[in-house]
Design a protein around this motif. Structure first.
Motif, mmCIF file in Angstrom:
data_model
loop_
_atom_site.group_PDB
_atom_site.id
_atom_site.type_symbol
_atom_site.label_atom_id
_atom_site.label_comp_id
_atom_site.label_asym_id
_atom_site.label_seq_id
_atom_site.Cartn_x
_atom_site.Cartn_y
_atom_site.Cartn_z
ATOM 1 N N TRP A 71 0.840 -1.283 0.077
ATOM 2 C CA TRP A 71 0.010 0.065 0.069
ATOM 3 C C TRP A 71 1.067 1.159 -0.049
ATOM 4 O O TRP A 71 1.663 1.440 1.017
ATOM 5 C CB TRP A 71 -0.827 -0.066 1.014
ATOM 6 N N SER A 104 0.330 4.428 0.588
ATOM 7 C CA SER A 104 0.025 5.391 1.663
ATOM 8 C C SER A 104 0.869 4.841 2.944
ATOM 9 O O SER A 104 1.452 5.737 3.408
ATOM 10 C CB SER A 104 -1.287 5.586 1.813
ATOM 11 N N THR A 151 -1.706 -7.318 5.158
ATOM 12 C CA THR A 151 -2.845 -7.434 4.573
ATOM 13 C C THR A 151 -3.569 -8.605 4.434
ATOM 14 O O THR A 151 -2.863 -9.537 3.833
ATOM 15 C CB THR A 151 -2.982 -6.681 3.299
ATOM 16 N N GLN A 203 -5.116 -7.250 -0.760
ATOM 17 C CA GLN A 203 -3.892 -6.776 -0.849
ATOM 18 C C GLN A 203 -3.755 -5.736 -2.026
ATOM 19 O O GLN A 203 -3.963 -6.051 -2.994
ATOM 20 C CB GLN A 203 -2.772 -7.688 -0.804
ATOM 21 N N ASN A 204 -3.531 -4.845 -1.577
ATOM 22 C CA ASN A 204 -3.236 -3.578 -2.498
ATOM 23 C C ASN A 204 -1.795 -3.381 -2.669
ATOM 24 O O ASN A 204 -1.013 -2.945 -1.858
ATOM 25 C CB ASN A 204 -3.991 -2.214 -2.036
ATOM 26 N N ASP A 227 -4.409 -5.691 8.653
ATOM 27 C CA ASP A 227 -5.531 -4.782 7.789
ATOM 28 C C ASP A 227 -6.380 -5.782 6.912
ATOM 29 O O ASP A 227 -5.856 -6.519 5.895
ATOM 30 C CB ASP A 227 -4.802 -3.935 6.848
ATOM 31 N N HIS A 241 -8.126 -5.436 4.350
ATOM 32 C CA HIS A 241 -8.577 -4.584 3.443
ATOM 33 C C HIS A 241 -9.803 -5.113 2.378
ATOM 34 O O HIS A 241 -10.381 -4.443 1.714
ATOM 35 C CB HIS A 241 -7.307 -4.407 2.574
ATOM 36 N N PHE A 272 4.067 1.892 -5.278
ATOM 37 C CA PHE A 272 3.634 0.632 -4.380
ATOM 38 C C PHE A 272 5.076 -0.140 -4.106
ATOM 39 O O PHE A 272 4.757 -1.055 -3.371
ATOM 40 C CB PHE A 272 2.745 -0.309 -5.046
#
Length: 446
Positions: free
Chosen positions: A186, A188, A229, A233-234, A263, A265, A403
């Protein structure tokens, strides 16, 4: 070293502000080396400890990074320049698959739930001193955690997952500590960790999530936290399966003082079973956001964790925002209670588009992956060339640089904007763009 830019100041705060000003104006470019402590101290006529304090301030604010004897330099991506700030230009008529947004057609209407929450607030306004978590939401969240075998723990609410992650990291870690993060992962989060003055340690992933041997290496080398995640998953669409979860739990059990942040997600948009890692150490957090299933603007996540971590986060939260609006909490409780989102329907919609695209790409000789959620990851040898070639064919993808830390290049394609007839032409365009760079069948992630 600093070119023509002159760092000024007599105190640590002034010296730090001077460096930050240079970064903000572009006079100090990413990667620019800062003078050694004693050299800058001699030039400014101050004690070397003053410059050391300034450098610590800059590191804690995510402006610079330090590497022992190799010195200090401006971060390649300062905290003021997040990864997603670099937007991909969308040519007229092109389809944008780069933003990672959910399909608006799958989001529930918020009007009735918000109106009901406002009506409740009119009858019984929430005032200072009220519990930070609405009792109804706490019961609903705890029941959902129990169904998925998430360990017992107090329920808390934050303004989204990243808010929870930031607060949990700050509760236990200090600037300079290392955090094991998924790579690719991710974007961020990859920005947040160094912005807190922490050191991200990349952990390679595959379709089942983080590789246990890489997690073990990171923890053995001193990482004090691990962010995982669970599903969707991102950017890769990975989902932690039963066997992978068992191996990761064994790794965590050997490092009981490591903070685990898990997370989920894929909450509300996937049907793959959850195999949680939580509870296999002393410090853990499990968080679920409403963003993907109910709408990003709700800005609400429910989470639980060990008692000490929850207490620390809640205590600090009380001194900042205090609580997340009960209007939002009540609205989410009503959305959950009314069954406004059917996870099976949403998962089937994203799954059909994702699976069709992966199959179409593999059928054209392009390796792609995406086990869950709304994203497909395509390894490529040259992101810039692949993104440009794909854009020329009318499709916009997110470059993998958003990413990645050390992982090989790739593209992220978000399927939420795809209609059934889009899969074949998109696969043709991706194949032309990727195979044109002569390495479309590379399956290596790490």
């Amino acid at each position: 070293m600093l070119g023509e830019y002159t760092v000024e100041g007599r105190g640590a705060a002034e010296i730090a502000a001077s460096v930050e000003q240079g970064v903000a104006t572009g006079a100090l470019v990413p990667g620019a080396a800062l003078p050694p402590l004693r050299d800058l101290a001699a030039r400014l006529g101050v004690n070397a400890n003053t410059v050391a304090a300034a450098y610590r301030l800059l590191r804690d604010r995510g402006v610079i990074e330090t590497a022992g004897r190799r010195g200090s330099r401006v971060r390649a991506r300062p905290a003021s320049a997040p990864r997603d700030a670099a937007r991909v230009t969308v040519p007229p008529g092109a389809r944008d698959l780069s933003e990672g947004n959910p399909d608006p057609a799958l989001l529930p209407p918020l009007g009735p739930a918000l109106a009901a929450a406002a009506e409740r607030a009119d009858r019984a306004p929430v005032l200072y001193g009220a519990p930070p978590v609405a009792p109804g939401l706490a019961r609903a969240a705890r029941a959902a955690f129990d169904r998925d075998a998430v360990p017992a723990g107090p329920v808390a609410v934050t303004s989204g997952t990243l808010d929870c992650v930031e607060r949990a990291l700050a509760a236990w870690l200090r600037p300079g500590d290392a955090v094991a993060v998924e790579d690719p992962g991710w974007g961020s989060l990859l920005d947040l960790v160094p912005a807190l003055g922490l050191r991200p340690v990349p952990v390679a992933v595959d379709e089942e999530g983080p590789l246990p041997e890489r997690v073990a290496q990171a923890l053995e080398r001193g990482a004090r936290a691990l962010v995982v995640t669970a599903r969707a998953q991102n950017p890769t669409g990975a989902a932690v399966g039963a066997e992978r979860a068992a191996r990761l739990r064994a790794v965590l059990a050997a490092h009981p003082d490591v903070l685990l942040i898990e997370d989920d997600h894929g909450f509300g948009i996937v049907t793959q079973p959850l195999h949680t890692l939580a509870g296999h150490g002393r410090r853990w957090v499990f968080v679920r956001s409403t963003a993907k299933a109910y709408g990003p603007d709700l800005r609400l996540a429910v989470w639980t964790g060990d008692g000490v971590t929850v207490d620390r986060v809640r205590g600090r939260q009380r001194l900042g925002p205090g609580w997340v609006s009960h209007l939002l909490q009540d609205a989410v409780e009503r959305l959950w209670g009314s069954g406004a989102v059917d996870p099976a329907v949403v998962a089937a919609s994203y799954g059909a588009r994702r699976d069709d695209l992966v199959a179409a790409l593999r059928g054209r000789g392009v390796w792609a992956t995406g086990r869950s959620g709304m994203n497909v990851w395509v390894p490529v040898p040259d992101e810039t060339a692949a993104v440009a070639a794909l854009s020329q064919r009318g499709w916009v993808a997110a470059p993998g640089a958003r990413f990645r830390l050390e992982a090989p290049p790739g593209l992220r394609l978000t399927v939420s904007a795809l209609a059934p007839g889009d899969v074949a032409p998109l696969a043709d365009a991706v194949a032309a763009a990727v195979l044109g760079t002569r390495a479309g069948t590379d399956r290596r992630w790490e």
